[in-house]
Design an enzyme around this catalytic site. Structure first.
Site, PDB file in Angstrom:
ATOM      1  N   ASP A  15       0.863  -1.179   0.000  1.00 42.36           N
ATOM      2  CA  ASP A  15       0.000   0.000   0.000  1.00 42.36           C
ATOM      3  C   ASP A  15       0.897   1.224   0.000  1.00 42.36           C
ATOM      4  O   ASP A  15       2.097   1.131   0.266  1.00 42.36           O
ATOM      5  CB  ASP A  15      -0.901   0.000   1.242  1.00 42.36           C
ATOM      6  CG  ASP A  15      -1.788   1.238   1.308  1.00 42.36           C
ATOM      7  OD1 ASP A  15      -2.398   1.583   0.280  1.00 42.36           O
ATOM      8  OD2 ASP A  15      -1.852   1.892   2.368  1.00 42.36           O
ATOM      9  N   SER A  16       0.303   2.382  -0.236  1.00 43.64           N
ATOM     10  CA  SER A  16       1.054   3.626  -0.178  1.00 43.64           C
ATOM     11  C   SER A  16       1.523   3.929   1.244  1.00 43.64           C
ATOM     12  O   SER A  16       2.401   4.761   1.433  1.00 43.64           O
ATOM     13  CB  SER A  16       0.188   4.774  -0.689  1.00 43.64           C
ATOM     14  OG  SER A  16      -1.022   4.821   0.032  1.00 43.64           O
ATOM     15  N   GLY A  48      -2.698   9.337  -3.553  1.00 37.11           N
ATOM     16  CA  GLY A  48      -3.996   9.747  -4.127  1.00 37.11           C
ATOM     17  C   GLY A  48      -4.076  11.166  -4.621  1.00 37.11           C
ATOM     18  O   GLY A  48      -5.016  11.531  -5.325  1.00 37.11           O
ATOM     19  N   CYS A  78      -3.800  -0.861  -2.117  1.00 44.67           N
ATOM     20  CA  CYS A  78      -4.060   0.557  -2.370  1.00 44.67           C
ATOM     21  C   CYS A  78      -5.043   0.714  -3.534  1.00 44.67           C
ATOM     22  O   CYS A  78      -4.789   0.222  -4.644  1.00 44.67           O
ATOM     23  CB  CYS A  78      -2.733   1.230  -2.720  1.00 44.67           C
ATOM     24  SG  CYS A  78      -2.869   2.975  -3.036  1.00 44.67           S
ATOM     25  N   ASN A  79      -6.141   1.394  -3.273  1.00 43.60           N
ATOM     26  CA  ASN A  79      -7.136   1.615  -4.336  1.00 43.60           C
ATOM     27  C   ASN A  79      -6.564   2.472  -5.461  1.00 43.60           C
ATOM     28  O   ASN A  79      -6.870   2.263  -6.628  1.00 43.60           O
ATOM     29  CB  ASN A  79      -8.369   2.318  -3.768  1.00 43.60           C
ATOM     30  CG  ASN A  79      -9.231   1.404  -2.949  1.00 43.60           C
ATOM     31  OD1 ASN A  79     -10.179   0.816  -3.457  1.00 43.60           O
ATOM     32  ND2 ASN A  79      -8.905   1.239  -1.686  1.00 43.60           N
ATOM     33  N   THR A  80      -5.739   3.455  -5.096  1.00 45.69           N
ATOM     34  CA  THR A  80      -5.183   4.358  -6.098  1.00 45.69           C
ATOM     35  C   THR A  80      -4.289   3.587  -7.074  1.00 45.69           C
ATOM     36  O   THR A  80      -4.387   3.763  -8.294  1.00 45.69           O
ATOM     37  CB  THR A  80      -4.398   5.494  -5.390  1.00 45.69           C
ATOM     38  OG1 THR A  80      -5.288   6.173  -4.496  1.00 45.69           O
ATOM     39  CG2 THR A  80      -3.837   6.477  -6.377  1.00 45.69           C
ATOM     40  N   GLU A 158      -5.834   9.119   9.826  1.00 43.24           N
ATOM     41  CA  GLU A 158      -4.484   8.951  10.389  1.00 43.24           C
ATOM     42  C   GLU A 158      -4.299   9.740  11.685  1.00 43.24           C
ATOM     43  O   GLU A 158      -3.453   9.395  12.505  1.00 43.24           O
ATOM     44  CB  GLU A 158      -3.422   9.344   9.355  1.00 43.24           C
ATOM     45  CG  GLU A 158      -3.411   8.372   8.204  1.00 43.24           C
ATOM     46  CD  GLU A 158      -2.154   8.427   7.360  1.00 43.24           C
ATOM     47  OE1 GLU A 158      -1.297   9.284   7.598  1.00 43.24           O
ATOM     48  OE2 GLU A 158      -2.055   7.597   6.442  1.00 43.24           O
ATOM     49  N   CYS A 190     -11.178   3.448  -0.815  1.00 42.48           N
ATOM     50  CA  CYS A 190      -9.895   3.934  -0.314  1.00 42.48           C
ATOM     51  C   CYS A 190      -9.604   3.191   0.981  1.00 42.48           C
ATOM     52  O   CYS A 190     -10.501   2.979   1.799  1.00 42.48           O
ATOM     53  CB  CYS A 190      -9.966   5.444  -0.061  1.00 42.48           C
ATOM     54  SG  CYS A 190      -8.488   6.121   0.725  1.00 42.48           S
ATOM     55  N   THR A 191      -8.344   2.815   1.136  1.00 44.00           N
ATOM     56  CA  THR A 191      -7.941   1.991   2.290  1.00 44.00           C
ATOM     57  C   THR A 191      -8.305   2.588   3.647  1.00 44.00           C
ATOM     58  O   THR A 191      -8.540   1.861   4.603  1.00 44.00           O
ATOM     59  CB  THR A 191      -6.407   1.824   2.280  1.00 44.00           C
ATOM     60  OG1 THR A 191      -5.818   3.109   2.072  1.00 44.00           O
ATOM     61  CG2 THR A 191      -5.974   0.870   1.208  1.00 44.00           C
ATOM     62  N   HIS A 192      -8.323   3.919   3.745  1.00 38.94           N
ATOM     63  CA  HIS A 192      -8.535   4.552   5.051  1.00 38.94           C
ATOM     64  C   HIS A 192     -10.001   4.636   5.458  1.00 38.94           C
ATOM     65  O   HIS A 192     -10.300   4.832   6.627  1.00 38.94           O
ATOM     66  CB  HIS A 192      -7.965   5.965   5.049  1.00 38.94           C
ATOM     67  CG  HIS A 192      -6.474   6.036   5.060  1.00 38.94           C
ATOM     68  ND1 HIS A 192      -5.701   5.458   4.071  1.00 38.94           N
ATOM     69  CD2 HIS A 192      -5.610   6.595   5.939  1.00 38.94           C
ATOM     70  CE1 HIS A 192      -4.421   5.688   4.343  1.00 38.94           C
ATOM     71  NE2 HIS A 192      -4.346   6.369   5.473  1.00 38.94           N
TER      72      HIS A 192
HETATM   73  N1  DGL Z   1      -3.981   3.915  -0.016  1.00 35.77           N
HETATM   74  C1  DGL Z   1      -4.642   4.986  -0.735  1.00 35.77           C
HETATM   75  C2  DGL Z   1      -5.876   4.431  -1.431  1.00 35.77           C
HETATM   76  O1  DGL Z   1      -6.428   3.419  -1.065  1.00 35.77           O
HETATM   77  C3  DGL Z   1      -5.037   6.131   0.182  1.00 35.77           C
HETATM   78  C4  DGL Z   1      -3.868   6.925   0.715  1.00 35.77           C
HETATM   79  C5  DGL Z   1      -3.091   7.614  -0.383  1.00 35.77           C
HETATM   80  O2  DGL Z   1      -3.605   8.580  -1.001  1.00 35.77           O
HETATM   81  O3  DGL Z   1      -1.980   7.180  -0.634  1.00 35.77           O
HETATM   82  O4  DGL Z   1      -6.326   5.002  -2.398  1.00 35.77           O
END
Ligand code: DGL
Length: 271
Positions: A15-16, A48, A78-80, A158, A190-192
């Site tokens: 993930d990011s 993102g 990571c969705n992005t 976060e 999005c993961t968060h």
């Molecule tokens: N992990 C990113 C996502 O799921 C969210 C955090 C980021 O922008 O890196 O899109």
């Protein structure tokens, strides 16, 4: 060069940053015996808000880091990255199976919707790519997809602003439009966002089904490993091996928030 893949090989997740721990948690719950290597690119998060070129470069680097550990499968938490660079991860991973959160979430949403109107929330890059709408419409061209970027949700999660008035205010602002679109299903793209699920669900109302892609990915992983005879049959639960590219200390603190469990060791790697 191909590496040898056995049931004991690890499952790689990247993930990011910290957000993919929501995916790690779901995978651990579904597959407690699997060895997991998790890489969070904490030096370069967030992805993102960045361009496609940059996100693709990062995705290739992240894949290369996981490949050093000779995984049997890679999960793009990571969705992005799933939206903008999944093809590149596939290309950089030596024909290993690659599972992205986006497709799993899209499939789940298509199964669940009854009125054919699905909402998607995610980062600017994810929403701008239109990848969720494409994935959903590939499964069913009739479905209407409405999306909304919610960039401030990432830092709020976060900061641990979970049931905080500021989060409620910002969520009201972001979700007002999508709430009036007559959707019956909302994808947390999005993961968060699963961290803020309660606030989001309260604003959307009880009639909206919320889709958390993490669970869908975990189930997909289990099926894929079972089909290819690669499930780890060890009876011992395994602690994940955690790698980050910066601030392992901060990662440790946030780990509690995302996982609600004890902290294993976190290793620093260079990107
Ligand atoms: N992990 C990113 C996502 O799921 C969210 C955090 C980021 O922008 O890196 O899109």
């Amino acid at each position: 060069m191909h590496h040898t893949i056995t049931p004991e090989s690890p499952v790689g997740i990247f993930d990011s940053g910290i957000g993919g721990l929501t995916v790690l948690k779901a995978v651990q719950a579904a597959l407690p015996s699997e060895r997991i290597i998790y890489f969070g690119d904490t030096a370069r998060v967030p992805y993102g808000t960045k361009s496609q070129v940059t996100i693709r470069k990062y995705a290739a680097d992240d894949t290369a880091i996981l490949m050093r550990y000779q995984p049997k499968l890679i999960i793009v938490a990571c969705n992005t990255v799933s939206a903008l660079a999944l093809d590149l991860v596939e290309k950089s991973s030596d024909s290993l199976p690659v599972i992205g959160v986006l497709k799993a979430g899209a499939e789940h949403a298509v199964k669940v919707t009854q009125n054919g109107r699905i909402g998607v929330i995610g980062t600017q890059a994810t929403v701008g790519s239109n990848a969720y709408a494409r994935a959903i419409n590939q499964l069913n061209a009739e479905i209407q997809v409405v999306s909304q970027a919610c960039p401030l949700f990432v830092p709020l999660a976060e900061e641990g602003f979970i049931d905080h008035p500021a989060t409620r205010l910002i969520a009201e602002e972001y979700l007002a439009g999508i709430r009036s679109e007559g959707i019956d299903t909302l994808v947390l793209g999005c993961t968060h966002y699963p961290i803020l699920r309660r606030v989001i669900a309260r604003i959307m109302g009880p009639q909206i089904r919320i889709i958390d892609s993490a669970e869908a990915v975990a189930l997909r992983t289990k099926t894929l490993l079972a089909e290819s005879g690669l499930l780890n049959s060890s009876s011992k639960a395994s602690t994940p091996h955690l790698l980050v590219s910066d601030l392992p200390q901060k990662f440790s603190q946030l780990y509690q928030l995302f996982m609600g469990s004890e902290l294993p060791d976190v290793e620093l790697v260079e990107v």
